[in-house]
Design an enzyme around this catalytic site. Structure first.
Site, PDB file in Angstrom:
ATOM      1  N   ARG A 169       0.832  -1.209   0.000  1.00 20.77           N
ATOM      2  CA  ARG A 169       0.000   0.000   0.000  1.00 20.77           C
ATOM      3  C   ARG A 169       0.869   1.263   0.000  1.00 20.77           C
ATOM      4  O   ARG A 169       0.566   2.249   0.673  1.00 20.77           O
ATOM      5  CB  ARG A 169      -0.923   0.041   1.236  1.00 20.77           C
ATOM      6  CG  ARG A 169      -1.997  -1.010   1.275  1.00 20.77           C
ATOM      7  CD  ARG A 169      -3.039  -0.789   0.192  1.00 20.77           C
ATOM      8  NE  ARG A 169      -4.180  -1.679   0.343  1.00 20.77           N
ATOM      9  CZ  ARG A 169      -4.201  -2.950  -0.046  1.00 20.77           C
ATOM     10  NH1 ARG A 169      -3.148  -3.490  -0.646  1.00 20.77           N
ATOM     11  NH2 ARG A 169      -5.283  -3.688   0.134  1.00 20.77           N
ATOM     12  N   SER A 243     -10.482  -0.295   3.189  1.00 22.26           N
ATOM     13  CA  SER A 243      -9.733  -0.477   4.443  1.00 22.26           C
ATOM     14  C   SER A 243      -9.279   0.875   4.966  1.00 22.26           C
ATOM     15  O   SER A 243      -8.612   1.616   4.242  1.00 22.26           O
ATOM     16  CB  SER A 243      -8.495  -1.337   4.208  1.00 22.26           C
ATOM     17  OG  SER A 243      -8.847  -2.587   3.713  1.00 22.26           O
ATOM     18  N   GLU A 339      -4.837   4.301   6.258  1.00 24.18           N
ATOM     19  CA  GLU A 339      -4.441   3.983   4.871  1.00 24.18           C
ATOM     20  C   GLU A 339      -4.813   5.076   3.869  1.00 24.18           C
ATOM     21  O   GLU A 339      -3.966   5.504   3.098  1.00 24.18           O
ATOM     22  CB  GLU A 339      -5.034   2.623   4.476  1.00 24.18           C
ATOM     23  CG  GLU A 339      -4.284   1.950   3.338  1.00 24.18           C
ATOM     24  CD  GLU A 339      -4.631   2.560   2.013  1.00 24.18           C
ATOM     25  OE1 GLU A 339      -3.708   2.979   1.304  1.00 24.18           O
ATOM     26  OE2 GLU A 339      -5.827   2.657   1.679  1.00 24.18           O
TER      27      GLU A 339
END
Ligand code: EPU
Length: 351
Positions: A169, A243, A339
């Site tokens: 990520r 997420s 995130e």
């Protein structure tokens, strides 16, 4: 201000999948590299101190207030086969194309590799920024190169895979080059021969329950769509940004200690003796799944997803995220990292 495509005081509420109320000081939508360059050149000529921010599908964004920037929505379309050999096809895709539409297009034309990445919200241009990944595959595995325009100079540059510094990520566009470039196209190297990847636990379970095995990438595509639909809320129905936290990576020593106290803890060994924990499991075990805090909450089927009922603000959401982070740190000594990209704007109020 006189470039007709630049609009002052633009409402961004419908342009972010968390549906957080926010206004952009200035807003422009561009559908070509030339129009993007023209807009940037004009903005520079205004000698304003307000920075520029790129907007894609708005699905990985927390807008916590009004955005004192020129927000440029990248709406560059197009898919073009630029190269082919006996094993691969190189497909160049405009940054404004919808990600899942691209995956479906590739399935229709038997260009394989994206099947595990079905149904990820957002646009193609945002995919490399966080190196999207799901069900055992990350974008970087299929990535060939991208083009991006430097905000300060308007020059278009090509980045190959090494130049993007992809990680979990993560990429150079979240780190050193954050807010420096606007991605305009992405070229993917797709396979002509299938190479099925279904080792991810949720996929193994899916096929085991049906007493079958996938035969083609289309079987994986269908499985991923079904698993995602069963767990992850559709942003068109329940506002969310996927997420909300990254899965934390900890040392093996810390993991061994935690594992003694929590034998069922979900963990994935990583290179270099590290261990990745499932943040969703930690948050779930701590009792947060399904909890509502005013207008925001934790999704009832996937604790890693925070939701918004449409009546709150980015500040409400960040307050909930802070409460979760503190609780997880107190319980497990594990630091959670948000995130999506957070923009702390000028405070605003919910309607
Ligand atoms: N779990 C729970 N409770 C929960 C959620 C998860 O116990 O509320 C457990 C699951 O049972 C499983 C483990 O945690 O044993 C991992 O859950 P899951 O397979 O659903 O994946 P995840 O780690 O929660 C990651 C990605 C998702 C991606 C899935 C599938 C991150 C931050 N998230 O989630 O990506 O779809 O794996 O590959 O890496 C996104 O980035 O927006 C996203 C949705």
């Amino acid at each position: 201000m006189s470039l007709s495509s630049v609009i002052p005081h633009a409402d961004l509420t419908t342009m972010n999948t968390l549906a957080l109320p926010s206004q952009a000081a200035y807003f422009a939508s561009v559908d070509s590299v030339a129009q993007l360059q023209e807009t940037l050149k004009w903005w520079k000529s205004q000698r304003t101190s307000l920075p520029v921010m790129a907007l894609g599908g708005g699905s990985n964004l927390v807008l916590a207030g009004d955005i004192q920037r020129l927000v440029i929505k990248v709406d560059i379309q197009g898919r073009e086969e630029v190269q082919e050999d006996d094993q691969f096809v190189w497909l160049r895709i405009g940054a404004g194309e919808n990600w899942h539409d691209l995956v479906r297009h590739c399935m229709d034309f038997h260009l394989w590799g994206l099947e595990n990445l079905a149904l990820i919200p957002g646009n193609v241009g945002a995919a490399p920024i966080q190196n999207i990944g799901a069900y055992g595959v990350e974008l970087c595995e299929l990535f060939a190169e991208l083009t991006a325009v430097e905000i300060s100079s308007g020059v278009s540059v090509t980045f190959d895979r090494d130049a993007c510094h992809f990680g979990y990520r993560d990429s150079v566009f979240k780190q050193r080059l954050r807010d420096r470039y606007i991605i305009t196209s992405v070229t993917l190297k797709l396979r002509k021969e299938a190479d099925l990847c279904w080792h991810y636990p949720a996929l193994q379970q899916y096929f085991a329950e049906r007493e079958t095995e996938p035969e083609t990438p289309l079987d994986i595509f269908a499985a991923v769509c079904e698993v995602r639909r069963s767990k992850l809320p559709n942003p068109a129905e329940i506002a969310n940004a996927g997420s909300f936290f990254k899965n934390p990576v900890i040392s093996d020593a810390q993991y061994q200690q935690l594992q003694q106290r929590y034998p069922d803890m979900v963990a994935y060994p990583q290179a270099g003796g590290k261990v990745k924990l499932a943040a969703g499991w930690l948050i779930d075990q701590a009792g947060w799944r399904g909890r509502q805090q005013g207008a925001v909450g934790v999704h009832e089927r996937q604790a890693l997803v925070l939701t918004h009922d449409g009546c709150g603000t980015g500040a409400d959401l960040l307050a909930l995220a802070d409460d979760i982070k503190s609780d997880i740190y107190e319980r497990y000594g594990v630091e959670l990292e948000i995130e999506p990209r957070v923009y702390l704007g000028r405070p605003n109020a919910a309607e």
